[in-house]
Design a protein around this motif. Sequence first.
Motif, short mmCIF file in Angstrom:
data_model
loop_
_atom_site.label_atom_id
_atom_site.label_comp_id
_atom_site.label_asym_id
_atom_site.label_seq_id
_atom_site.Cartn_x
_atom_site.Cartn_y
_atom_site.Cartn_z
N MET A 1 0.84 -1.18 0.00
CA MET A 1 0.00 0.00 0.00
C MET A 1 0.89 1.25 0.00
N VAL A 2 0.49 2.21 -0.75
CA VAL A 2 1.22 3.47 -0.87
C VAL A 2 1.14 4.25 0.44
N LEU A 3 2.25 4.89 0.80
CA LEU A 3 2.30 5.69 2.02
C LEU A 3 1.57 7.01 1.77
N LEU A 4 0.63 7.36 2.65
CA LEU A 4 -0.18 8.56 2.47
C LEU A 4 0.15 9.66 3.48
N TYR A 5 1.27 9.53 4.17
CA TYR A 5 1.67 10.53 5.15
C TYR A 5 3.18 10.75 5.03
N SER A 6 3.68 11.78 5.69
CA SER A 6 5.12 12.04 5.71
C SER A 6 5.74 11.26 6.87
N PRO A 7 6.56 10.25 6.57
CA PRO A 7 7.14 9.46 7.65
C PRO A 7 8.15 10.26 8.46
N LYS A 8 8.34 9.84 9.68
CA LYS A 8 9.26 10.53 10.58
C LYS A 8 10.66 9.94 10.47
N VAL A 9 11.65 10.73 10.84
CA VAL A 9 13.04 10.28 10.85
C VAL A 9 13.16 9.08 11.79
N GLY A 10 13.81 8.02 11.31
CA GLY A 10 14.00 6.82 12.11
C GLY A 10 12.90 5.80 11.98
N GLU A 11 11.85 6.12 11.21
CA GLU A 11 10.76 5.17 11.01
C GLU A 11 11.23 4.03 10.10
N VAL A 12 10.85 2.82 10.45
CA VAL A 12 11.21 1.63 9.67
C VAL A 12 10.02 1.28 8.79
N LEU A 13 10.26 1.29 7.48
CA LEU A 13 9.21 1.01 6.50
C LEU A 13 9.70 -0.04 5.52
N GLU A 14 8.86 -0.35 4.55
CA GLU A 14 9.23 -1.25 3.47
C GLU A 14 9.18 -0.46 2.16
N CYS A 15 10.18 -0.69 1.29
CA CYS A 15 10.25 0.00 0.01
C CYS A 15 10.28 -1.02 -1.12
N ASP A 16 9.44 -0.81 -2.12
CA ASP A 16 9.46 -1.66 -3.30
C ASP A 16 10.35 -0.99 -4.34
N PRO A 34 21.90 -4.31 -12.73
CA PRO A 34 22.53 -5.16 -11.71
C PRO A 34 23.52 -4.38 -10.84
N ASN A 35 23.50 -4.71 -9.57
CA ASN A 35 24.22 -4.10 -8.45
C ASN A 35 23.45 -2.92 -7.87
N GLU A 36 22.36 -2.48 -8.52
CA GLU A 36 21.46 -1.54 -7.88
C GLU A 36 20.46 -2.36 -7.06
N ILE A 37 19.82 -1.72 -6.11
CA ILE A 37 18.86 -2.41 -5.26
C ILE A 37 17.61 -2.74 -6.07
N CYS A 38 17.13 -3.96 -5.90
CA CYS A 38 15.84 -4.33 -6.44
C CYS A 38 15.12 -5.12 -5.36
N LYS A 39 13.88 -5.43 -5.53
CA LYS A 39 12.98 -6.16 -4.64
C LYS A 39 12.41 -5.28 -3.55
N LYS A 40 11.54 -5.85 -2.74
CA LYS A 40 11.03 -5.15 -1.56
C LYS A 40 12.07 -5.30 -0.47
N ARG A 41 12.33 -4.19 0.22
CA ARG A 41 13.37 -4.21 1.24
C ARG A 41 12.98 -3.25 2.36
N MET A 42 13.35 -3.63 3.57
CA MET A 42 13.16 -2.76 4.72
C MET A 42 14.07 -1.55 4.57
N VAL A 43 13.56 -0.35 4.93
CA VAL A 43 14.34 0.88 4.88
C VAL A 43 14.12 1.69 6.14
N ILE A 44 15.06 2.61 6.39
CA ILE A 44 14.96 3.54 7.50
C ILE A 44 14.86 4.94 6.91
N VAL A 45 13.89 5.69 7.35
CA VAL A 45 13.66 7.04 6.84
C VAL A 45 14.66 8.01 7.49
#
Length: 151
Positions: A1-16, A34-45
């Motif tokens: 699901m698309v993020l509909l708010y501005s995430p806070k610094v340090g928030e742990v989310l998922e990025c496609d 290749p060597n760039e990031i692909c797939k869904k991955r956990m990220v830190i804002v």
Amino acid sequence: MVLLYSPKVGEVLECDFGDFVSPPLSPVFNGPIPNEICKKRMVIVLNGKLPNNCCLVVPVSSSGNPHSVQRGFHVHLPPELIKQTKFYDARDRWAICECVTHVSKQRLSVIKDAGVPVTSFLPNEVVTLIQMAMIKTLNGSALIKTQKTVD
């Protein structure tokens, strides 16, 4: 699901981050290389309020590169810092600071466990370590060295 708010610094989310183009194009202009990031991955804002509905994020990996850890580019995230879900088990992880990236909020979503949103934030002191590692990846270590004060 698309993020509909501005995430806070340090928030742990998922990025496609998407996937590689198949069959590969030559030369590649549309899609990850290749060597760039692909797939869904956990990220830190690091900044959730950039212009054009974008955020600055650092990807998280469960395999730290010892050379990058030694150089201060990867920040260790012990298992207790990340909430466990059916998909994200309890294990050591690393913030991969040399892979910081600017993404649309349309790529971001809240991590879910069995369909239930899981809100997760890193402690401020860990976010500070990630920010300092970011400065190192920019070759700006001189900016974070403590200077002696003259009395």
